[in-house]
Design an enzyme around this catalytic site. Structure first.
Site, PDB file in Angstrom:
ATOM      1  N   ASP A 132       0.863  -1.187   0.000  1.00 44.35           N
ATOM      2  CA  ASP A 132       0.000   0.000   0.000  1.00 44.35           C
ATOM      3  C   ASP A 132       0.903   1.242   0.000  1.00 44.35           C
ATOM      4  O   ASP A 132       1.853   1.325   0.784  1.00 44.35           O
ATOM      5  CB  ASP A 132      -0.904  -0.011   1.243  1.00 44.35           C
ATOM      6  CG  ASP A 132      -1.947   1.105   1.241  1.00 44.35           C
ATOM      7  OD1 ASP A 132      -3.152   0.790   1.225  1.00 44.35           O
ATOM      8  OD2 ASP A 132      -1.558   2.297   1.254  1.00 44.35           O
ATOM      9  N   ASP A 149      -4.087   2.304  -4.910  1.00 40.77           N
ATOM     10  CA  ASP A 149      -2.732   2.313  -4.341  1.00 40.77           C
ATOM     11  C   ASP A 149      -2.422   1.065  -3.527  1.00 40.77           C
ATOM     12  O   ASP A 149      -1.537   1.066  -2.684  1.00 40.77           O
ATOM     13  CB  ASP A 149      -2.515   3.579  -3.493  1.00 40.77           C
ATOM     14  CG  ASP A 149      -3.026   3.421  -2.067  1.00 40.77           C
ATOM     15  OD1 ASP A 149      -4.034   2.721  -1.864  1.00 40.77           O
ATOM     16  OD2 ASP A 149      -2.399   4.005  -1.161  1.00 40.77           O
ATOM     17  N   GLU A 150      -3.138  -0.003  -3.811  1.00 41.18           N
ATOM     18  CA  GLU A 150      -3.050  -1.175  -2.941  1.00 41.18           C
ATOM     19  C   GLU A 150      -3.186  -2.450  -3.776  1.00 41.18           C
ATOM     20  O   GLU A 150      -4.060  -2.533  -4.637  1.00 41.18           O
ATOM     21  CB  GLU A 150      -4.225  -1.059  -1.969  1.00 41.18           C
ATOM     22  CG  GLU A 150      -4.335  -2.057  -0.920  1.00 41.18           C
ATOM     23  CD  GLU A 150      -5.707  -1.931  -0.238  1.00 41.18           C
ATOM     24  OE1 GLU A 150      -5.975  -2.767   0.608  1.00 41.18           O
ATOM     25  OE2 GLU A 150      -6.492  -1.025  -0.571  1.00 41.18           O
TER      26      GLU A 150
HETATM   27  P1  TTP Z   1      -5.263   5.106   1.349  1.00 43.35           P
HETATM   28  O1  TTP Z   1      -4.233   4.049   1.016  1.00 43.35           O
HETATM   29  O2  TTP Z   1      -6.373   4.742   2.253  1.00 43.35           O
HETATM   30  O3  TTP Z   1      -4.547   6.383   1.987  1.00 43.35           O
HETATM   31  P2  TTP Z   1      -3.130   7.013   1.693  1.00 43.35           P
HETATM   32  O4  TTP Z   1      -2.374   6.236   0.705  1.00 43.35           O
HETATM   33  O5  TTP Z   1      -3.318   8.452   1.350  1.00 43.35           O
HETATM   34  O6  TTP Z   1      -2.413   6.970   3.106  1.00 43.35           O
HETATM   35  P3  TTP Z   1      -1.849   5.680   3.861  1.00 43.35           P
HETATM   36  O7  TTP Z   1      -2.094   4.492   3.001  1.00 43.35           O
HETATM   37  O8  TTP Z   1      -0.388   5.943   4.042  1.00 43.35           O
HETATM   38  O9  TTP Z   1      -2.578   5.639   5.150  1.00 43.35           O
HETATM   39  O10 TTP Z   1      -5.891   5.649   0.015  1.00 43.35           O
HETATM   40  C1  TTP Z   1      -5.149   5.794  -1.172  1.00 43.35           C
HETATM   41  C2  TTP Z   1      -5.562   7.019  -1.938  1.00 43.35           C
HETATM   42  O11 TTP Z   1      -6.952   6.988  -2.231  1.00 43.35           O
HETATM   43  C3  TTP Z   1      -5.354   8.293  -1.140  1.00 43.35           C
HETATM   44  O12 TTP Z   1      -4.044   8.826  -1.298  1.00 43.35           O
HETATM   45  C4  TTP Z   1      -6.406   9.201  -1.672  1.00 43.35           C
HETATM   46  C5  TTP Z   1      -7.520   8.274  -2.127  1.00 43.35           C
HETATM   47  N1  TTP Z   1      -8.608   8.318  -1.135  1.00 43.35           N
HETATM   48  C6  TTP Z   1      -9.693   9.152  -1.389  1.00 43.35           C
HETATM   49  O13 TTP Z   1      -9.764   9.812  -2.428  1.00 43.35           O
HETATM   50  N2  TTP Z   1     -10.695   9.221  -0.443  1.00 43.35           N
HETATM   51  C7  TTP Z   1     -10.638   8.528   0.710  1.00 43.35           C
HETATM   52  O14 TTP Z   1     -11.568   8.639   1.545  1.00 43.35           O
HETATM   53  C8  TTP Z   1      -9.525   7.663   0.961  1.00 43.35           C
HETATM   54  C9  TTP Z   1      -9.447   6.875   2.234  1.00 43.35           C
HETATM   55  C10 TTP Z   1      -8.538   7.595   0.009  1.00 43.35           C
HETATM   56 MG    MG Z   2      -2.168   4.165   0.856  1.00 44.09          MG
END
Ligand code: TTP
Ligand code: MG
Length: 406
Positions: free
Chosen positions: A9, A104-105
């Site tokens: 991730d 992103d995962e």
């Molecule tokens: P996440 O992997 O949940 O968040 P992140 O990568 O920003 O942070 P981390 O993993 O380090 O905790 O989500 C990935 C991307 O998806 C995030 O950068 C932005 C988008 N996203 C949204 O647009 N809305 C949301 O509510 C969430 C949770 C994520």
């Molecule tokens: Mg993330």
């Protein structure tokens, strides 16, 4: 058989991309989603902004109240998508079993690739290092015998870490995790669990399955299994398509050799873009010509090293096409190109040293096109076509063609 599942991730994904694009933002609280007084919510924010209490889904106004010194950015989804493609492209080189779980995962199942990787742990760490080196993004990686454990391990690894749950050590890993670590556990369930004085996953183990069922209904079973790290879901990769093709039927049959080659270049360009978007490489390239008398001829070439770049594919397509056309007594009504025998992994050729120059060029073109449209970058051949048939931003060179592409 014990599986080896890797979950990856990207850290603070959208915000991290903004920092890469503008290094002056490094170390500053960055909030992506909109400007401070706009309606809407933060998509995400950098870890620096999280220290102020800002988080995904928070109203921008509130984020501004908590962090007025934050850098607020509207964001560009297509740019994030192209970074995501680059990350997933690397993952697909390690195993055919890649499940893209969100932008992103992803999950990778390395189990089938045992002969390639004497140490799965080392490979998992290498994947992390390569993604970070080649994209500039930081990622967190978890490895475990199943998906739920791997995902929980990633959570534990944040930011930028690697955590592995070895078989036999599941309980030790799970016991003290807070119950809200489980994905999909809603706020209502959390309230109920708190009322029952259950804070950690280990606290759930004493509750009989039937009790969980009666309190949480169907969700109770998930809670029962997840809290014990039981998960048999397979890693499901999107299927590799059988083939990708692009063809043009001309409104008027075409004689002009230069224009035909220009069309061929255009079709190859569209075709290779689709290949790159699908993370696919082709072992077979095929060219089709239909003459004004409707006779159709097809020429194909098998390549030991599979290809996906415009330069490579056009060269082959031209070689296949020229004999179909030169000396032809008839004009052409259709030209097509097709890529088949598709594979996911980047080729490692035994015969030619690997050079990623072509690949970098392709990726750079894709990024410009994502931003400014397909017509923003055209090869010299396509430019010539452009002079004759003005390029339509959405539909391509359509003015003189009946149907451009499938
Ligand atoms: P996440 O992997 O949940 O968040 P992140 O990568 O920003 O942070 P981390 O993993 O380090 O905790 O989500 C990935 C991307 O998806 C995030 O950068 C932005 C988008 N996203 C949204 O647009 N809305 C949301 O509510 C969430 C949770 C994520
Ligand atoms: Mg993330």
């Amino acid at each position: 058989m014990t599986r080896f599942i890797v979950h990856i991730d990207i850290d603070a994904f959208f915000a991290a991309v903004e920092v890469l694009l503008n290094p002056a933002l490094q170390g500053r609280p960055v909030i992506v989603g909109g400007l401070p007084h706009e309606r809407g919510v933060a998509s995400t924010c950098s870890y620096e902004a999280r220290k102020f209490g800002v988080h995904s889904g928070m109203a921008l106004r509130n984020a501004y109240k908590l962090c007025p010194q934050g850098v607020f950015i509207r964001g560009n989804y297509q740019v994030y998508q192209s970074f995501s493609d680059r990350v997933f492209g690397i993952l697909h080189e390690y195993t055919p079993d890649v499940e893209e779980a969100s932008i992103d995962e992803a999950y990778l199942d390395l189990t089938r690739c045992r002969p390639l990787y004497p140490s799965f742990s080392r490979t998992a760490r290498e994947i992390k290092a390569r993604v970070e080196r080649e994209t500039g993004l930081k990622v967190s990686v978890g490895a475990a015998p199943n998906k739920i454990l791997a995902k929980l391990a990633t959570k534990r690894a944040k930011p930028a870490g690697y955590v592995e749950v070895e078989p036999g050590r599941e309980e030790e890993f799970l016991r003290d995790l807070p119950i809200d670590a489980l994905p999909g556990i809603g706020p209502k369930s959390q309230v109920i669990l708190r009322m029952l004085n259950i804070q950690k996953l280990g606290d759930l183990w004493g509750m009989p399955r039937t009790t969980l069922h009666s309190i949480f209904g169907l969700g109770g079973e998930d809670l029962y299994l997840q809290s014990r790290g039981i998960d048999s879901r397979p890693v499901v990769s999107a299927a590799v398509p059988k083939s990708v093709s692009r063809e043009t039927t001309f409104l008027e049959d075409l004689w002009d050799r230069r224009l035909l080659l220009a069309h061929l270049a255009y079709l190859c360009d569209r075709l290779t873009l689709a290949l790159r978007q699908g993370h696919c490489y082709a072992h077979v390239i095929e060219v089709k010509a239909r003459y004004s008398d409707f006779k159709t001829e097809v020429r194909r070439r098998l390549m030991l090293t599979p290809r996906q770049e415009m330069g490579d594919v056009y060269k082959i397509a031209e070689e296949l096409f020229l004999p179909l056309f030169s000396g032809s007594r008839l004009a052409l009504r259709l030209v097509g190109v097709k890529a088949s025998d598709l594979v996911r992994a980047r080729p490692l050729s035994l015969f030619e040293p690997y050079s990623d120059r072509q690949e970098r060029l392709g990726a750079a073109m894709d990024r410009v096109r994502e931003k400014y449209g397909f017509g923003s970058v055209l090869t010299v051949r396509e430019k010539m076509l452009d002079a004759v048939y003005p390029f339509d931003r959405n539909r391509g060179f359509v003015l003189k063609t009946a149907s451009l592409t499938k």
